[in-house]
Design an enzyme around this catalytic site. Structure first.
Site, PDB file in Angstrom:
ATOM      1  N   HIS A   1      72.804  -7.890 -73.576  1.00 19.23           N
ATOM      2  CA  HIS A   1      71.875  -8.967 -73.250  1.00 19.23           C
ATOM      3  C   HIS A   1      70.856  -8.924 -72.255  1.00 19.23           C
ATOM      4  CE1 HIS A   1      71.518 -13.316 -71.609  1.00 19.23           C
ATOM      5  NE2 HIS A   1      71.069 -13.630 -72.854  1.00 19.23           N
TER       6      HIS A   1
ATOM      7  N   GLU B   1      67.870  -7.362 -73.813  1.00 22.02           N
ATOM      8  CA  GLU B   1      67.110  -8.305 -74.730  1.00 22.02           C
ATOM      9  C   GLU B   1      66.302  -8.824 -74.088  1.00 22.02           C
ATOM     10  OE1 GLU B   1      67.685 -12.584 -76.233  1.00 22.02           O
ATOM     11  OE2 GLU B   1      69.356 -11.506 -76.532  1.00 22.02           O
ATOM     12  N   HIS B   2      66.638  -9.507 -72.862  1.00 26.32           N
ATOM     13  CA  HIS B   2      65.611 -10.333 -72.074  1.00 26.32           C
ATOM     14  C   HIS B   2      64.623  -9.354 -71.548  1.00 26.32           C
ATOM     15  CE1 HIS B   2      67.618 -14.220 -70.742  1.00 26.32           C
ATOM     16  NE2 HIS B   2      68.469 -13.799 -71.583  1.00 26.32           N
TER      17      HIS B   2
ATOM     18  N   GLU C   1      71.271 -18.945 -66.755  1.00 23.05           N
ATOM     19  CA  GLU C   1      71.826 -19.067 -67.960  1.00 23.05           C
ATOM     20  C   GLU C   1      73.294 -19.245 -67.975  1.00 23.05           C
ATOM     21  OE1 GLU C   1      71.608 -17.036 -72.460  1.00 23.05           O
ATOM     22  OE2 GLU C   1      70.383 -16.215 -70.761  1.00 23.05           O
TER      23      GLU C   1
END
Length: 418
Positions: free
Chosen positions: A48, A51-52, A128
């Site tokens: 993840h 991905e960022h 997040e």
């Protein structure tokens, strides 16, 4: 008839294309079979994190320019990380296909993974995490998945924790990227008004910077052991998830489970909705869902209830499972559920992005795609005997794990036992 083509480029990347000549748009997604299941526990969330970081700048574009170049052509771009795969995608007008795809390919091949940007983005992801923790329904869903698959990579957290994120240095992140983002693990999925020959010719030389292959990743099933967990938070409503292990995406019973899930909690006319909400007035939101992966899956019932109604809601759910066990479902319910699922599927087929997602996910995880004709035939083939067979794995509430996010400590185990 469906117009789907699958080709393998000389570089080893597979491309699945669905040609839809009557639309004026195209969606392209770059999928890689990389997600939470591939991670070491100490580096949870690295997929993840990557991905960022892919949106934070390349050798030729700043983060602002990545966004601006898509906006200039009126495109829509995003990405997501799952348990087993990561996808980067853009939807554009058909004449802007190459311009949109070029931005994604630049991100894939030339991302800088700048250390300063990494430090900033780590804080963004920590925010997040806080956001998820402040959304108790999301927290309940994530937690029940983790306890259902404890000891199995499918139980790994997609987003990670502040502690695991702090362990992810630039060397760890780039090392993971180089190992996991290989040409044999990548699928490019395209749907819309496209020319397959031109798409493949354009893509052929765009993956040269990536390694050719990676070792095969085996993710075997682990024995299921039910668990109960209570998370105490200062909230105004309690959130329940009751779940049990189910089936994988490739199980022959997939369509039967889908139909039964829809009967139980997939719509406003479903049994759980009518009983828990309409008749008993215990919840505003109540539903069931079937979540399937390449080798396993689970069935989950969710309800948001008042703090003093947890026991009653569990009782109502138990009641519906017992009725399912003793009486099954009716022919009318079977027919209605099939039609609902077929309609939802066909409605989704009218969106090029939905078709790109379905084809990309299936080829990435299952090494095959399913035509609309095959999906509709699979739903039509479900019989009452099929439902009688699959219901056996879902009827016993004593096989369910449970999570409650509520405002005080409760004995959830005792409530589940009746």
């Amino acid at each position: 008839m469906s117009n789907i083509e699958i080709r393998k480029l000389d570089c080893g990347v597979r491309v699945v294309m669905e040609i839809i000549p009557h639309v004026q748009s195209a969606a392209v997604g770059i999928w890689t079979r990389t997600g939470a299941v591939n991670e070491e526990a100490k580096y949870a969330g690295v997929s993840h994190y990557i991905e960022h970081m892919m949106f934070k700048g390349t050798e030729t574009r700043s983060a602002r320019e990545i966004a601006a170049d898509i906006d200039k052509i009126g495109g829509q771009m995003n990405a997501f990380t799952g348990k087993e795969a990561t996808c980067y995608y853009v939807k554009v007008l058909k004449d802007n296909f190459e311009k949109g795809a070029e931005v994604l390919l630049d991100m894939l091949s030339n991302s800088l993974f700048d250390k300063t940007e990494m430090d900033k983005e780590r804080q963004v992801i920590c925010e997040e995490i806080k956001m998820i923790e402040d959304q108790p329904d999301d927290l309940a869903h994530d937690t029940v998945s983790e306890i259902l698959f404890k000891g199995n990579p499918l139980g790994n957290s997609i987003i990670g924790t502040p502690t695991s994120l702090n362990r992810i240095s630039r060397n760890v992140l780039t090392g993971y990227f180089e190992k996991q983002y290989t040409r044999d693990s990548i699928v490019v999925s395209v749907a819309g008004n496209i020319d397959p020959d031109k798409v493949c010719a354009y893509l052929e030389d765009k993956f040269e910077k990536l390694q050719a292959s990676k070792p095969t990743h085996e993710n075997g099933c682990t024995p299921y052991e039910k668990k109960h967990k209570v998370i105490v938070k200062d909230i105004q409503q309690s959130h329940l998830c009751l779940a049990t292990r189910a089936i994988s995406l490739i199980d022959p019973k997939y369509y039967s489970y889908s139909v039964l899930n829809n009967v139980m909690g997939g719509s406003m006319s479903s049994r759980l909705f009518q009983n828990i909400r309409e008749e008993k007035g215990l919840a505003y939101s109540v539903y069931s869902m079937l979540s399937c992966f390449s080798i396993d899956g689970y069935f989950n019932i969710y309800a948001g209830v008042s703090h003093d109604k947890i026991h009653a809601a569990i009782g109502g759910i138990r009641e519906e499972l017992e009725i399912l066990a003793s009486q099954g479902i009716t022919e009318e319910e079977l027919s209605a559920s099939r039609e609902q699922l077929k309609s939802n599927y066909i409605f989704g087929q009218e969106n090029v992005a939905s078709r790109m997602f379905a084809n990309g996910k299936n080829l990435t995880l299952l090494d095959q795609v399913f035509t609309p004709e095959e999906v509709l035939a699979g739903l039509d083939a479900v019989t009452m005997d099929d439902i009688e067979d699959v219901k056996k794995t879902l009827c016993d509430i004593n096989s369910y794990s449970a999570v409650a996010v509520t405002n005080k400590r409760i004995n959830l185990k005792r409530m589940m036992e009746g």
